[in-house]
Scaffold this motif. Structure first.
Motif, short mmCIF file in Angstrom:
data_model
loop_
_atom_site.label_atom_id
_atom_site.label_comp_id
_atom_site.label_asym_id
_atom_site.label_seq_id
_atom_site.Cartn_x
_atom_site.Cartn_y
_atom_site.Cartn_z
N GLY A 98 -4.92 25.98 20.70
CA GLY A 98 -4.74 24.88 21.64
C GLY A 98 -5.69 23.76 21.29
O GLY A 98 -6.41 23.82 20.30
N TYR A 99 -5.65 22.73 22.11
CA TYR A 99 -6.56 21.61 21.87
C TYR A 99 -7.72 21.70 22.84
O TYR A 99 -7.56 22.13 23.99
N TYR A 100 -8.87 21.34 22.35
CA TYR A 100 -10.03 21.30 23.23
C TYR A 100 -10.53 19.87 23.25
O TYR A 100 -10.88 19.29 22.22
N TYR A 101 -10.54 19.30 24.46
CA TYR A 101 -10.94 17.91 24.58
C TYR A 101 -12.44 17.82 24.67
O TYR A 101 -13.05 18.38 25.57
N PHE A 102 -13.07 17.12 23.74
CA PHE A 102 -14.51 16.98 23.73
C PHE A 102 -14.85 15.59 24.26
O PHE A 102 -14.70 14.57 23.59
N LYS A 103 -15.27 15.59 25.53
CA LYS A 103 -15.40 14.34 26.25
C LYS A 103 -16.37 13.34 25.62
O LYS A 103 -16.02 12.17 25.46
N PRO A 104 -17.59 13.78 25.28
CA PRO A 104 -18.58 12.79 24.80
C PRO A 104 -18.06 11.94 23.65
O PRO A 104 -18.40 10.76 23.55
N ALA A 105 -17.26 12.52 22.78
CA ALA A 105 -16.74 11.74 21.67
C ALA A 105 -15.31 11.28 21.91
O ALA A 105 -14.77 10.50 21.14
N GLY A 106 -14.71 11.78 22.98
CA GLY A 106 -13.35 11.38 23.29
C GLY A 106 -12.33 11.83 22.27
O GLY A 106 -11.38 11.12 21.98
N VAL A 107 -12.52 13.02 21.69
CA VAL A 107 -11.56 13.47 20.69
C VAL A 107 -11.08 14.89 21.01
O VAL A 107 -11.68 15.60 21.79
N ASN A 108 -9.98 15.25 20.40
CA ASN A 108 -9.42 16.58 20.55
C ASN A 108 -9.71 17.42 19.32
O ASN A 108 -9.49 16.97 18.20
N PHE A 109 -10.20 18.64 19.52
CA PHE A 109 -10.30 19.59 18.42
C PHE A 109 -9.11 20.55 18.52
O PHE A 109 -8.67 20.87 19.62
N SER A 110 -8.65 21.01 17.38
CA SER A 110 -7.67 22.09 17.43
C SER A 110 -8.43 23.40 17.33
O SER A 110 -9.13 23.64 16.36
N VAL A 111 -8.30 24.21 18.36
CA VAL A 111 -9.02 25.48 18.39
C VAL A 111 -8.03 26.59 18.08
O VAL A 111 -6.97 26.69 18.70
N GLY A 113 -7.42 30.67 17.37
CA GLY A 113 -7.95 32.03 17.46
C GLY A 113 -7.45 32.88 16.32
O GLY A 113 -6.28 32.80 15.92
N MET A 114 -8.34 33.71 15.74
CA MET A 114 -7.93 34.54 14.61
C MET A 114 -8.33 35.97 14.87
O MET A 114 -9.26 36.23 15.62
N ILE A 198 -12.58 35.10 21.79
CA ILE A 198 -13.23 33.91 22.34
C ILE A 198 -12.20 32.86 22.72
O ILE A 198 -12.31 32.19 23.74
N ALA A 199 -11.16 32.72 21.87
CA ALA A 199 -10.12 31.74 22.17
C ALA A 199 -9.47 32.04 23.52
O ALA A 199 -9.27 31.15 24.35
N TYR A 200 -9.16 33.34 23.77
CA TYR A 200 -8.58 33.71 25.06
C TYR A 200 -9.50 33.31 26.19
O TYR A 200 -9.08 32.79 27.21
N GLU A 201 -10.80 33.51 25.95
CA GLU A 201 -11.77 33.19 26.98
C GLU A 201 -11.80 31.69 27.27
O GLU A 201 -11.77 31.25 28.42
N ILE A 202 -11.85 30.93 26.20
CA ILE A 202 -11.95 29.47 26.39
C ILE A 202 -10.71 28.92 27.09
O ILE A 202 -10.80 28.11 28.00
N GLY A 204 -8.71 30.59 28.92
CA GLY A 204 -8.43 31.32 30.16
C GLY A 204 -7.07 31.98 30.12
O GLY A 204 -6.33 31.99 31.11
N MET A 205 -6.71 32.51 28.95
CA MET A 205 -5.37 33.11 28.81
C MET A 205 -5.43 34.62 28.95
O MET A 205 -6.44 35.26 28.65
N ASP A 206 -4.31 35.17 29.38
CA ASP A 206 -4.12 36.61 29.46
C ASP A 206 -4.00 37.16 28.04
O ASP A 206 -3.29 36.57 27.22
N THR A 207 -4.64 38.27 27.73
CA THR A 207 -4.60 38.75 26.35
C THR A 207 -3.25 39.37 25.96
O THR A 207 -3.04 39.73 24.80
N THR A 208 -2.33 39.51 26.91
CA THR A 208 -0.99 40.01 26.54
C THR A 208 -0.07 38.85 26.18
O THR A 208 1.12 39.02 26.03
N ARG A 209 -0.62 37.68 26.10
CA ARG A 209 0.22 36.52 25.85
C ARG A 209 -0.26 35.75 24.61
O ARG A 209 -1.39 35.95 24.18
N ALA A 210 0.60 34.91 24.12
CA ALA A 210 0.23 34.08 22.97
C ALA A 210 0.72 32.66 23.23
O ALA A 210 1.59 32.45 24.08
N THR A 211 0.15 31.70 22.52
CA THR A 211 0.57 30.31 22.71
C THR A 211 2.00 30.11 22.21
O THR A 211 2.85 29.55 22.87
N ASP A 212 2.20 30.62 21.01
CA ASP A 212 3.56 30.56 20.47
C ASP A 212 3.70 31.62 19.38
O ASP A 212 2.74 32.32 19.08
#
Ligand SMILES: Nc1ncnc2c1ncn2[C@@H]1O[C@H](COP(=O)(O)OP(=O)(O)OP(=O)(O)O)[C@@H](O)[C@H]1O
Ligand SMILES: [Mg+2]
Lengths: 395, 222, 320
Positions: A98-111, A113-114, A198-202, A204-212
């Motif tokens: 997913g994307y993580y919005y980093f406010k101080p710099a106003g940019v999106n990181f692609s996070v 999980g592996m 860690i990705a699931y944690e960040i 807040g996703m259920d570990t039985t699910r995936a983004t795609d």
């Protein structure tokens, strides 16, 4: 053949260009600049297209996203097994990202999980992952970041760790275990790779699910068939094939360069008028010269030819000069200013090199967009000059 | 050689019609030296440019060397002109920003001859009119007499059979004029037909002049 | 409407051609109606001057038309990358109903304008300008296909729809196709190839018998059967696939652009065969130069296309 090129006429034409340097310099300068702009935009957009093309090459053949109530939502991981049962499917990998919005710099990181065992779905990721020890990463709570990310975090005083804010408002401290080289590809620059847990944690996703889920197919010719089957099986899932993405990227860039070209067309038209006007206004000295030429035995044809050589040499010279400048500008200097327009304004993406992508077709295109238009603008003024009456201009 | 038959030339501009020539007939034989005299505006220059095919008559015909030059398409009249006619103008009409040599080459350019041949011919005429030492200087820095010689060299570089000269002595002093006369005489002896339009009395009692035609208001009166 | 740089280049030049050809048309009509070689009127002199403008304009258009034809195909080939289903220019050209007519007009115009220039050259060589009226009449006539081509090309590119799924050349050039192209495949291959070689042979005969009518006729039929036999027979040997019958894929990089060589030789050969011979008829001259060029390039074409099946046979011992 009798129609061989008269070199003396060519020499005379060059001489005439030099003699009336002032007048021609102005036109030549504008023309060179126009060609420079035009070829730079086309070179850049082609280079980016090529870069994207290689990124696309690495893309999964089919990406499955689930849509609930028109919004993308998480996919239950059990579906992977059902997908693997479809004939022709080589692999199906659930992704957590997913994307993580980093406010101080106003940019999106692609996070992303592996995990240690699953195969990666792109070549780029695979090479990155091959170089790191996932287990150790998991143990020490670390992540690997792209160079762009590293730079931005560094600028915000995160030298060796970063505090993610998870979706329920907690802080999650992750150490920066290393970086990877962004020169691999455009996409890798803003990436953060970390263990799935860690990705699931960040997110807040259920570990039985995936983004795609990304699916690869053994025989590329069967992609459309596989897509049909998936659509039947899971009507709530949207299938995006590599081809879809390729076409839409291509469209975006063609659209952007199309936009530039439309601007260019306006410029070209203006230029057409300028050339027409400049060449139509013959000074009395030029008129006299034409009169003299006719009187000593030049035909209208000779004068037209001489003028044609003049404009051909001028436009060809400007063409080559413009191309050389823009080759240097785009590939030597990496096109400062201009490339931003094509890349979007994200300050995360600037650090990849434009790959060289000029070929014969491109040069033909640039030639056809410039030289014939210049020559076209000179046709009528040239003819006008050639029909001057010798006895009238010389009295 | 040169035949003008019932020539009429009318210049039409937006506002008015100027009849420059009314009913002119003229015959000049091979090797003949003919002088056209007459007041300013009587039509001398017009006659010359008709003979050269530079302008076309409103009626009548101009025959040069058996060809009706006024009816030739442009390519042919230009071809004919550069093979057969050398024009010497009143104001030299050189291209000021070209060198002496480049000015003399100009009539040879459309022929696309081999380089050696061109060099040879240019060198020959430059020597003949003693301007070879100035070959590379730009014409606009030459004196009037030198410019005149360049103009003559240019007119002769193609070995024309006909020389048309429009007030050739207008800007020359007495010695230079005499020099020009000797050149004309020399050409005449080589069998070249010469037509000079002038009101310089110097020509009127020259031994080598065969005929003098006087023009008045667009007609030949004698 | 999709605006790729290539399309914009083509459209821009179309606009330019339209502009110039309209000027040329107006002048041509005037010259055709009022031309009188014997007149000494000022009008005649100004018409003579205007005739130069027309020939300059036509030279300009024609010299660009030849590379632009190849560029058009190149563009279509490139577009086939973004149009779903199209593998080469064939699919793109056929994605619009009149795409085929556009191509046909383009080819016809190459012949017409090439002929016009030949005629112009012959005309300017004579003191009496004997063909002036004829050549301007011809331009007035040729303006119609030129206009058709320009209009078709503009509407072709504006109705090109990249999201529409088109068929690739594999289905277009096959017996299964629904279009009239499929008719080609109903005819026996060997018959078509036989006719092709027959007309090639006939060109040779006509050349030695110095019979211009037969020479023109044979060249005309030769172009048609060259293209038909290229589609149904020769192309399969270039691709080394019995089912691949496309005349456009030949132009792609994989086959070293051999198509460009084939089409250019075919054009030069038949153009001089037809246009040059007609011109000789008009001039009543027996200058054999055009015929020689024609024979040379026709032969060259025959050799190039024949080389493919022959070398295939030598390598594999069977025909496809
Ligand atoms: N292009 C033109 N347009 C209008 N009238 C012209 C043009 N050229 C010449 N004329 C007129 O034709 C007449 C003859 O001119 P031309 O130059 O032949 O005279 P000329 O005898 O050479 O005079 P000069 O001795 O002054 O050179 C003059 O009345 C002149 O005004
Ligand atoms: Mg005068």
């Amino acid at each position: 053949m009798k129609n061989k090129i008269n070199l003396f006429l060519v020499e005379y034409a060059i001489n005439a260009l030099v003699r009336r340097g002032g007048k021609h310099f102005f036109i030549g300068f504008i023309f060179t600049f126009l060609i420079f702009l035009l070829s730079s935009t086309l070179f850049i957009s082609d280079a980016i297209k090529l870069e994207l093309g290689s990124a696309l090459h690495a893309l999964p053949e089919i990406t499955l996203q689930r849509f609930v109530a028109g919004k993308q939502s998480d996919v239950p991981i059990q579906r992977v097994d059902a997908l693997l049962d479809i004939e022709g499917v080589k692999s199906a990998i659930p992704r957590v990202w997913g994307y993580y919005y980093f406010k101080p710099a106003g940019v999106n990181f692609s996070v992303i999980g592996m995990d240690a065992f699953s195969r990666q779905y792109t070549q780029t990721l695979q090479t990155i992952v091959d170089g790191i020890d996932m287990k150790a990463l998991e143990k020490e709570n670390g992540m690997i970041v792209g160079e762009g990310v590293k730079k931005i975090l560094g600028a915000n005083y995160y030298q060796d760790f970063f505090n993610f804010v998870t979706s329920d408002g907690q802080w999650k401290k992750v150490f920066i275990a290393g970086t990877f080289n962004a020169s691999i590809s455009l996409e890798a620059n803003d990436m953060i790779l970390l263990p799935k847990k860690i990705a699931y944690e960040i997110f807040g996703m259920d570990t039985t699910r995936a983004t795609d889920i990304v699916v690869s197919v053994s025989n590329p010719k069967e992609i459309s068939m596989v897509v049909n089957k998936i659509n039947l099986l899971y009507p709530d899932m949207r299938t995006i094939t590599k081809d879809d993405i390729r076409v839409s990227y291509q469209n975006i860039f063609d659209y952007k360069s199309g936009f530039f070209l439309s601007l260019f067309m306006v410029c070209a038209f203006t230029f057409f008028i300028i050339v027409y006007d400049k060449l139509s206004g013959l000074s009395s000295e030029e008129k006299k010269e034409i009169g003299i030429l006719k009187a000593v035995g030049w035909s209208m044809d000779d004068i037209i030819k001489e003028k044609f050589y003049e404009s051909f040499i001028l436009s060809l010279g400007a063409f080559m000069l413009g191309i050389c400048f823009s080759l240097f500008f785009v590939y030597g200097l990496q096109a400062p200013l201009l490339r931003d327009i094509f890349m979007g304004y994200s300050n995360l993406k600037p650090s990849f090199n434009l790959p060289f992508s000029v070929d014969g077709g491109m040069l033909c295109l640039l030639f056809l967009l410039s030289v014939p238009i210049y020559i076209g603008a000179t046709l009528i003024p040239t003819w006008r000059a050639s029909i001057l009456d010798a006895d009238e201009v010389m009295r | 050689m040169i035949m003008l038959r019932d020539i009429r030339k009318v210049y039409t501009s937006a506002s008015e019609e100027v009849v420059a020539l009314k009913n002119i007939s003229l015959h000049v034989k091979v090797g003949e030296f003919c002088v056209l005299k007459g007041a300013s505006g009587s039509g001398k220059s017009t006659v010359l440019s008709l003979i050269a095919g530079l302008s076309k008559p409103s009626s009548g015909e101009v025959m040069v060397d058996g060809k009706q030059i006024s009816k030739l398409p442009d390519t042919f009249s230009a071809h004919f002109r550069r093979r057969n006619i050398g024009f010497i103008f009143q104001k030299y009409h050189l291209i000021p920003t070209l060198s002496v040599k480049d000015n003399i080459i100009v009539p040879l350019i459309p022929e696309n001859l081999p380089l050696a041949q061109i060099e040879q011919r240019v060198q020959n005429v430059m020597e003949k009119f003693s301007i070879a030492h100035k070959a590379t200087s730009m014409v606009k820095y030459l004196s009037g007499g030198e410019q005149q010689r360049v103009a003559i060299a240019r007119a002769l570089v193609n070995h024309p059979k006909i020389i048309l000269a429009d007030e050739p002595t207008a800007n020359l002093d007495a010695t230079l004029s005499m020099e020009l006369m000797t050149i004309f005489e020399m050409l005449k002896n080589e069998g070249v037909s010469i037509i000079v339009a002038t009101h310089d009395p110097l020509f009127f009692d020259l031994a080598c002049v065969d005929s003098i035609k006087e023009m008045k208001n667009g007609e030949i009166v004698s | 409407m999709t605006l790729t740089p290539e399309i914009i280049a083509l459209l821009m030049l179309d606009a330019l051609f339209l502009f110039f050809s309209l000027i040329a048309l107006v002048l041509s009509v005037r010259i055709f109606l009022k031309w009188d070689m014997h007149s000494t009127h000022a009008l005649q002199y100004s018409l003579e001057k205007q005739s130069y403008l027309v020939s300059v304009v036509i030279k300009y258009i024609f010299t660009l038309k030849i590379p632009l034809f190849l560029f058009f195909i190149f563009t279509c080939n490139k577009l086939s990358n973004i149009i779903t289903g199209a593998m080469c220019a064939a699919g793109v050209v056929n994605s619009v109903d009149f795409g085929l007519y556009l191509t046909v007009f383009k080819i016809i115009n190459l012949y017409f304008f090439g002929f016009w220039l030949l005629l112009n050259r012959a005309d300017m060589k004579e003191e009496k300008l004997p063909f002036t009226k004829l050549k301007f009449l011809l331009f007035i006539l040729f303006f119609v296909p030129l206009l058709a081509e320009i209009v078709l090309e503009i509407s072709f590119f504006s109705s090109l729809n990249i999201s529409k799924i088109v068929s690739c050349c594999g289905t277009l050039f096959s017996a299964a196709s629904t279009s009239y192209l499929s008719l080609l495949f109903k005819v026996d291959k060997t018959l078509v190839v036989g006719i092709f070689y027959f007309f090639a042979f006939l060109i040779g005969i006509a050349y030695f018998l110095k019979n211009s009518v037969v020479f023109i006729f044979a060249n005309g039929m030769f172009v048609i059967f060259a293209i038909v036999s290229l589609i149904v027979f020769f192309s399969t040997y270039v691709y080394e696939l019995p089912t691949h019958n496309c005349p456009f894929c030949l132009l792609q990089k994989e086959y070293y652009g051999v198509g460009y060589v084939m089409y250019v030789t075919l054009y030069i050969g038949t153009f001089f065969g037809i246009g040059g011979t007609i011109l000789n008829g008009l001039l009543r001259s027996d200058d054999r130069l055009f015929l020689k060029i024609s024979l040379l390039f026709d032969t060259l074409y025959v050799l190039i296309v024949s080389a493919y099946p022959l070398s295939y046979y030598l390598k594999n011992g069977v025909w496809l």
